[in-house]
Design a protein around this motif. Structure first.
Motif, short mmCIF file in Angstrom:
data_model
loop_
_atom_site.label_atom_id
_atom_site.label_comp_id
_atom_site.label_asym_id
_atom_site.label_seq_id
_atom_site.Cartn_x
_atom_site.Cartn_y
_atom_site.Cartn_z
N TRP A 22 34.22 29.07 38.74
CA TRP A 22 34.42 27.65 39.00
C TRP A 22 33.12 26.85 38.96
O TRP A 22 33.11 25.69 38.51
CB TRP A 22 35.05 27.46 40.38
CG TRP A 22 36.33 28.21 40.58
CD1 TRP A 22 36.47 29.45 41.13
CD2 TRP A 22 37.65 27.79 40.21
NE1 TRP A 22 37.80 29.83 41.14
CE2 TRP A 22 38.54 28.83 40.58
CE3 TRP A 22 38.16 26.64 39.62
CZ2 TRP A 22 39.91 28.73 40.38
CZ3 TRP A 22 39.53 26.54 39.43
CH2 TRP A 22 40.38 27.58 39.79
N ARG A 50 43.12 27.49 34.61
CA ARG A 50 41.97 27.74 35.48
C ARG A 50 42.22 28.89 36.46
O ARG A 50 41.33 29.69 36.74
CB ARG A 50 41.62 26.47 36.27
CG ARG A 50 41.28 25.26 35.44
CD ARG A 50 39.98 25.44 34.64
NE ARG A 50 38.85 25.78 35.47
CZ ARG A 50 38.10 24.90 36.16
NH1 ARG A 50 38.41 23.62 36.11
NH2 ARG A 50 37.08 25.29 36.88
N TYR A 51 43.41 28.94 37.05
CA TYR A 51 43.73 29.97 38.04
C TYR A 51 44.13 31.29 37.38
O TYR A 51 44.71 31.29 36.30
CB TYR A 51 44.93 29.53 38.89
CG TYR A 51 44.64 28.63 40.05
CD1 TYR A 51 43.91 29.08 41.15
CD2 TYR A 51 45.15 27.34 40.09
CE1 TYR A 51 43.69 28.26 42.24
CE2 TYR A 51 44.94 26.50 41.18
CZ TYR A 51 44.21 26.97 42.26
OH TYR A 51 44.00 26.17 43.34
#
Length: 660
Positions: A205, A559-560
């Motif tokens: 991240w 993203r996850y």
């Protein structure tokens, strides 16, 4: 005229930026710097500065100063006028100051009025507690407003001087800062103690971290948390966070955060006194497995799970077993203390075990921090009792028992513990244990439908046989009887229109754990068989798996990580008598995806002038995880699964009507 237009255009290009000098001094530099930058696309608001300052003043007190500046970019962003602080209440957390400023685009400054600050006690519905929620709301917020908030808090948690702060939120953040042990103003009389600052899950991240003095840090350009991504793990497992521990050697609850062993010893000592046998009626002379079974039966009949925290300490300190027995209720700590106390009376050595339900897999190699939200019990065994939830460790063999799982037979754990890890707290230190797959009570539902279809109407009876809480029927029955079963089926599992009817005829004893829970219902669906032009009919699903939602917006990068948990086994059987002749388009089907396997069989048997239709469906769901390195593969697998289920539903429930 052309010259006037050109002058106006040039004037617009060099128009002065919004004046920001009316904002508090700490907000001015960030507000000025952001004026020359375009705001993030598709954002309702933009956090220009999110800064947390914390310091330790001794005696267990941690002081926090939070500074927040954001710009409202869209009308919808005006909802961020509110600023909230949650706390434990009592002496454990106090909001010392909460201020706010709204600098409107027309230059008007609106300050936070005292009557716009509200504190609510017992802020969470699921418990009675001292928990508080302090909120402030700025007035006259419009698109273009600059909103600044400043708060001061004093924290004195019963668990010790620890604090954490997250980096990502629902809005993009221009600058995020953390400063620890700052010594000025609000942070006076600081105590010189060892400070541990741990960063977790920064990758992938956060790309670059700028180091600040005294262990502080600054990060720029943080994206907003994805709001359109499903099937992801709990944030505690993957999202970036900074955890701070102030290790005060003069304070036992501070010193224990130096190691997991120290925390385990503190927990074991905390439970030592409350876990004393009370001498239940009828238990005298019992021992071993027979005694445990009798104790378990008594507890599910006599005790209720309930959260009542009338002091902040109650979040970690259990009630005494005798008091739990007198009140006949308690939370996970209390019920565990009661169970362990009575198990001592049966001759067992017991220990509390800490778990994290729904928070992801706990990393024993990470620095110690308050990450647990659940307490269960561990019984040391000299020899095996032949139960599924037994585990072998270097410190011996233990039986894991969750006293809040009143619907789970002794010797099993519920699916909430699947793929989990617990920390058994012995007086000598921590024992980490992975919950074995065999310890989880298998989840299975047998769905049996018998009925008849006349024209469009379907009516019949459904018998449900549930093991392991597949649909939560046993739990619902224990809480609210037949009505709770009725409401659960209508709300969650049977797609019935308002014109349909559902009647619960019988339910079995939800406290009888020696056999599956059963319920039988009558159903009447006026459109259970939809007949369309062209001689096609479509049968309502009445309990078959639905198509899962998409977990990713088209055109957006994932993203996850992608996580799917096994939900158990479904055995679906239907026998329907049609007054007309029907023939299935698809008689057999077998599908395998990374998330499930299922088979389908449909047999149409002539029956008088109509048809006897027999349907069989069997599904087994599978656990699957795609990490950061395999997001593309995970999305493809999810799409494959959705397509397979949608195709199955479209084809398997379609029939030719009135044809031989």
């Amino acid at each position: 005229m052309r010259g006037c237009l050109l002058l106006l255009a040039l004037t617009a290009l060099v128009a002065p930026a919004q004046g920001v000098s009316k904002l508090p001094d700490w907000a001015v530099p960030s507000a000025q710097a952001a004026q020359s930058e375009p705001g993030p696309q598709d954002a309702e608001a933009w956090v220009l500065l999110d800064r947390t300052e914390m310091a330790y003043t001794g005696g267990g007190e941690v002081r926090l100063r939070r500074l927040r500046l954001l710009k409202v970019l869209e009308e919808r962003g005006t909802r961020f006028r509110q600023y909230s602080i949650s706390g434990l209440g009592g002496k454990a957390s106090r909001v010392k100051r909460l201020k706010g400023w709204n600098l409107r685009p027309d230059g008007e400054l609106v300050k936070l009025d005292s009557d716009r600050v509200e504190s609510m006690n017992d802020a969470f519905d699921e418990e009675f507690s001292t928990s508080t929620l302090t909120s402030a709301s700025l007035g006259r917020v419009v698109k273009g407003s600059l909103l600044a908030f400043e708060s001061l808090e004093s924290l004195q948690s019963p668990i010790g001087p620890v604090a954490s702060t997250r980096l990502l939120e629902s809005l993009p953040v221009r600058t995020w800062e953390l400063e620890v042990a700052k010594s000025e103003g609000w942070f006076n009389n600081l105590q010189a103690v060892e400070i541990k600052i741990d960063r977790r899950h920064f990758k992938p991240w956060v790309d670059l971290v700028e180091e600040l003095p005294e262990g502080g840090m600054r990060v720029r350009g943080l994206p907003a948390l994805p709001t359109d991504e499903g099937a992801h793990p709990h944030g505690n497992e993957v999202l970036p966070v900074v955890q701070v521990r102030f290790l005060d050697p003069k304070l036992p609850v501070a010193a224990m955060w130096g190691s997991w062993d120290a925390y385990a010893c503190w927990t074991a000592e905390t439970f030592r006194t409350p876990c004393q046998p009370t001498g239940l009626p009828g238990m005298k002379g019992m021992a071993g497995l027979e005694g445990l079974r009798s104790l378990w039966a008594w507890m599910r009949q006599g005790l209720t799970y309930k959260q009542v925290y009338l002091s902040p300490e109650r979040g970690w300190v259990p009630e005494g077993a005798a008091e739990v027995g007198r009140k006949r209720y308690g939370d996970c700590k209390d019920l565990s203390a009661f169970f362990m106390g009575e198990a001592k009376g049966l001759g067992f050595t017991t220990a509390p075990a800490l778990a994290a339900i729904g928070l992801g897999y706990m990393d024993a190699d990470a620095s110690p921090f308050p990450i647990f939200n659940h307490v269960i019990s561990a019984l040391r065994l000299e020899k095996s009792l032949g139960l599924a939830a037994e585990v072998d460790t270097k410190q011996g063999r233990f039986l894991l028992v969750d006293p809040t799982d009143m619907g789970t037979p002794l010797g099993f754990l519920s699916s909430a513990h699947e793929h989990g890890r617990v920390m058994i707290c012995l007086p000598t230190g921590a024992v980490w244990v992975d919950v074995p797959a065999t310890a989880i009570l298998p989840q299975r539902l047998v769905f049996q439908l018998k009925g008849e279809v006349t024209g469009r109407e379907l009516k019949g009876s459904i018998n449900l046989k549930e093991s392991g809480g597949y649909w939560g029927l046993r739990v619902a029955a224990r809480r609210g009887g037949a009505k709770a079963i009725h409401d659960l089926l209508l709300r969650s599992y049977l797609d019935l229109p308002p014109t349909a009817s559902l009647e619960v005829e019988t339910i079995s004893d939800p406290l009888d754990l020696d056999r599956p829970f059963e319920a039988s219902v009558k159903v009447k669906h006026p459109e259970g068989f939809r007949i369309q032009q062209g001689g096609e009919g479509y049968l309502t699903d009445l309990g078959l798996p639905v198509v899962r939602d998409a977990i990713q917006r088209v055109g957006k990068a994932r993203r996850y990580p992608i996580v799917s948990y096994a939900h158990g086994e479904l055995d679906y059987q239907a026998e329907l008598k049609f007054t007309s002749t029907v023939k299935p388009f698809v008689e057999t089907q077998s599908v395998e995806t990374p998330f499930r396997t299922f088979t389908w069989n449909s047999h149409a048997i002539p029956h008088g002038t109509g048809t006897l239709l027999k349907l069989n469906f069997h599904q087994q769901t599978l656990p699957m995880r795609f990490g950061f390195e395999a997001l593309d593969s995970g999305l493809k697998a999810w799409k494959k699964d959705r397509t397979a289920v949608k195709t199955f539903r479209d084809d398997a429930l379609a029939f030719r009507v009135g044809q031989p």
